[in-house]
Design a protein around this motif. Structure first.
Motif, PDB file in Angstrom:
ATOM      1  N   UNK A 204       0.839  -1.199   0.000  1.00 34.55           N
ATOM      2  CA  UNK A 204       0.000   0.000   0.000  1.00 34.55           C
ATOM      3  C   UNK A 204       0.877   1.254   0.000  1.00 34.55           C
ATOM      4  N   UNK A 205       0.872   1.957  -1.128  1.00 33.79           N
ATOM      5  CA  UNK A 205       1.495   3.282  -1.223  1.00 33.79           C
ATOM      6  C   UNK A 205       0.381   4.322  -1.085  1.00 33.79           C
ATOM      7  N   UNK A 206       0.404   5.107  -0.013  1.00 35.39           N
ATOM      8  CA  UNK A 206      -0.532   6.230   0.125  1.00 35.39           C
ATOM      9  C   UNK A 206       0.257   7.489  -0.239  1.00 35.39           C
ATOM     10  N   UNK A 207       0.038   8.012  -1.450  1.00 40.25           N
ATOM     11  CA  UNK A 207       0.916   9.069  -1.971  1.00 40.25           C
ATOM     12  C   UNK A 207       0.149  10.282  -2.518  1.00 40.25           C
ATOM     13  N   UNK A 208      -1.130  10.389  -2.196  1.00 43.34           N
ATOM     14  CA  UNK A 208      -1.906  11.534  -2.671  1.00 43.34           C
ATOM     15  C   UNK A 208      -1.365  12.834  -2.073  1.00 43.34           C
ATOM     16  N   UNK A 209      -1.540  13.924  -2.821  1.00 49.08           N
ATOM     17  CA  UNK A 209      -1.157  15.231  -2.293  1.00 49.08           C
ATOM     18  C   UNK A 209       0.312  15.569  -2.422  1.00 49.08           C
ATOM     19  N   UNK A 210       0.989  14.961  -3.414  1.00 48.46           N
ATOM     20  CA  UNK A 210       2.382  15.315  -3.708  1.00 48.46           C
ATOM     21  C   UNK A 210       2.429  16.147  -4.998  1.00 48.46           C
ATOM     22  N   UNK A 211       3.638  16.290  -5.571  1.00 44.78           N
ATOM     23  CA  UNK A 211       3.798  17.184  -6.727  1.00 44.78           C
ATOM     24  C   UNK A 211       3.613  16.408  -8.034  1.00 44.78           C
ATOM     25  N   UNK A 212       2.513  15.640  -8.124  1.00 42.81           N
ATOM     26  CA  UNK A 212       2.211  14.919  -9.357  1.00 42.81           C
ATOM     27  C   UNK A 212       0.748  14.502  -9.338  1.00 42.81           C
ATOM     28  N   UNK A 213       0.261  14.188 -10.501  1.00 45.22           N
ATOM     29  CA  UNK A 213      -1.114  13.719 -10.654  1.00 45.22           C
ATOM     30  C   UNK A 213      -1.136  12.213 -10.416  1.00 45.22           C
ATOM     31  N   UNK A 214      -2.158  11.708  -9.767  1.00 46.03           N
ATOM     32  CA  UNK A 214      -2.228  10.279  -9.475  1.00 46.03           C
ATOM     33  C   UNK A 214      -2.285   9.433 -10.747  1.00 46.03           C
ATOM     34  N   UNK A 229       0.631  -7.034  -5.595  1.00 42.95           N
ATOM     35  CA  UNK A 229       0.830  -7.157  -4.149  1.00 42.95           C
ATOM     36  C   UNK A 229      -0.361  -6.567  -3.391  1.00 42.95           C
ATOM     37  N   UNK A 230      -0.835  -5.430  -3.866  1.00 39.57           N
ATOM     38  CA  UNK A 230      -1.978  -4.763  -3.243  1.00 39.57           C
ATOM     39  C   UNK A 230      -3.207  -5.682  -3.230  1.00 39.57           C
ATOM     40  N   UNK A 231      -3.495  -6.266  -4.390  1.00 40.74           N
ATOM     41  CA  UNK A 231      -4.675  -7.139  -4.525  1.00 40.74           C
ATOM     42  C   UNK A 231      -4.530  -8.399  -3.682  1.00 40.74           C
ATOM     43  N   UNK A 232      -3.335  -8.971  -3.695  1.00 37.18           N
ATOM     44  CA  UNK A 232      -3.082 -10.197  -2.928  1.00 37.18           C
ATOM     45  C   UNK A 232      -3.258  -9.957  -1.432  1.00 37.18           C
ATOM     46  N   UNK A 233      -2.738  -8.828  -0.960  1.00 36.98           N
ATOM     47  CA  UNK A 233      -2.858  -8.482   0.459  1.00 36.98           C
ATOM     48  C   UNK A 233      -4.309  -8.247   0.843  1.00 36.98           C
ATOM     49  N   UNK A 234      -5.045  -7.562  -0.024  1.00 30.28           N
ATOM     50  CA  UNK A 234      -6.450  -7.289   0.233  1.00 30.28           C
ATOM     51  C   UNK A 234      -7.243  -8.593   0.331  1.00 30.28           C
ATOM     52  N   UNK A 235      -6.893  -9.518  -0.543  1.00 25.49           N
ATOM     53  CA  UNK A 235      -7.578 -10.819  -0.543  1.00 25.49           C
ATOM     54  C   UNK A 235      -7.287 -11.594   0.733  1.00 25.49           C
ATOM     55  N   UNK A 236      -6.015 -11.558   1.169  1.00 31.81           N
ATOM     56  CA  UNK A 236      -5.644 -12.251   2.411  1.00 31.81           C
ATOM     57  C   UNK A 236      -6.382 -11.669   3.613  1.00 31.81           C
TER      58      UNK A 236
END
Length: 239
Positions: A204-214, A229-236
């Motif tokens: 999980x990268x929480x990176x909103x609000x930096x100097x770039x568009x998501x 990795x994100x999906x696998x972790x969410x499933x677990x």
């Protein structure tokens, strides 16, 4: 709560090993707490006006939990490193500009909260703590995550609302890091290299609000590997 009540709390703590002195207007570390050096396991001095913590804090050898949030503390003494059994340390809402190097001796520390202080550097002393699970360094003035972070054992690092413009690629080497929070910093999209996205264990990268568009983040090389990795972790977690 007057001084008699403070005394009463300390007397009770002699039996229980737990002392809570929150919102009692303390302007200095109570001397009577010295009676508890041999049995105190939990100490909470939140919401007072303490300007510092004395070196004698190192004599509370059985302490597992130390909560000092919302005081006026500017310096943590080196003697805190003597608290080998400490598992939880909360220092949120103080005036700390640095943490002592002796923090590296807190071998049983699991959670460290230092949000809303005045730290300007990532506390490298924590990178050797093998039992560290969660670190909250949000709302400080940290400007970079150094190369030494590669040995950090934390599962979650919260660095939201700092001034970070430099992210070392060594973050990809963190052996247990699953959650990295970097919201509202000063990072450019180039900080998230293919190595970080592909080779790290971060789910999980929480990176909103930096100097770039998501959208730019979603188009990065390695984003697909990260999403696996994100999906696998969410499933677990769901299972």
């Amino acid at each position: 709560m007057g001084n008699s009540n403070v005394t009463q709390h300390i007397e009770t703590a002699q039996k229980t090993g737990v002392c809570q002195l929150c919102k009692v207007g303390l302007k200095e570390f109570p001397k009577d707490l010295e009676k508890l050096t041999k049995n105190l396991r939990s100490l909470d001095l939140s919401d007072n006006k303490l300007p510092d913590i004395p070196p004698s804090i190192g004599s509370y050898k059985l302490l597992k939990k130390l909560v000092l949030v919302r005081n006026k503390i500017e310096i943590i003494p080196n003697e805190i490193g003597n608290l080998k059994g400490l598992e939880h340390l909360s220092l949120d809402g103080n005036l700390l500009t640095r943490l002592p190097d002796s923090m590296s001796q807190l071998s049983n520390l699991r959670t460290l909260n230092v949000a809303e202080n005045k730290l300007t550097h990532f506390p490298e002393a924590i990178n050797t703590l093998k039992n560290l699970d969660a670190v909250n360094l949000s709302r400080n003035k940290i400007t970079e995550i150094p190369g030494s972070v590669g040995t950090c054992q934390a599962i979650e690092l919260n660095l939201n609302q700092n001034q970070i413009s430099c992210l070392s690629e060594n973050i990809s080497q963190c052996p247990r890091l699953k959650v990295l929070r970097l919201e509202e910093n000063c990072l450019n999209i180039s900080a998230f290299t293919p190595k970080i996205l592909k080779e790290s264990k971060i789910a999980l990268f929480a990176v909103e609000g930096n100097v770039f568009d998501m959208k730019a983040f979603h188009n990065l090389e390695g984003y697909d590997e990260y999403m696996e990795r994100f999906t696998e972790t969410k499933k677990k977690n769901r299972d």
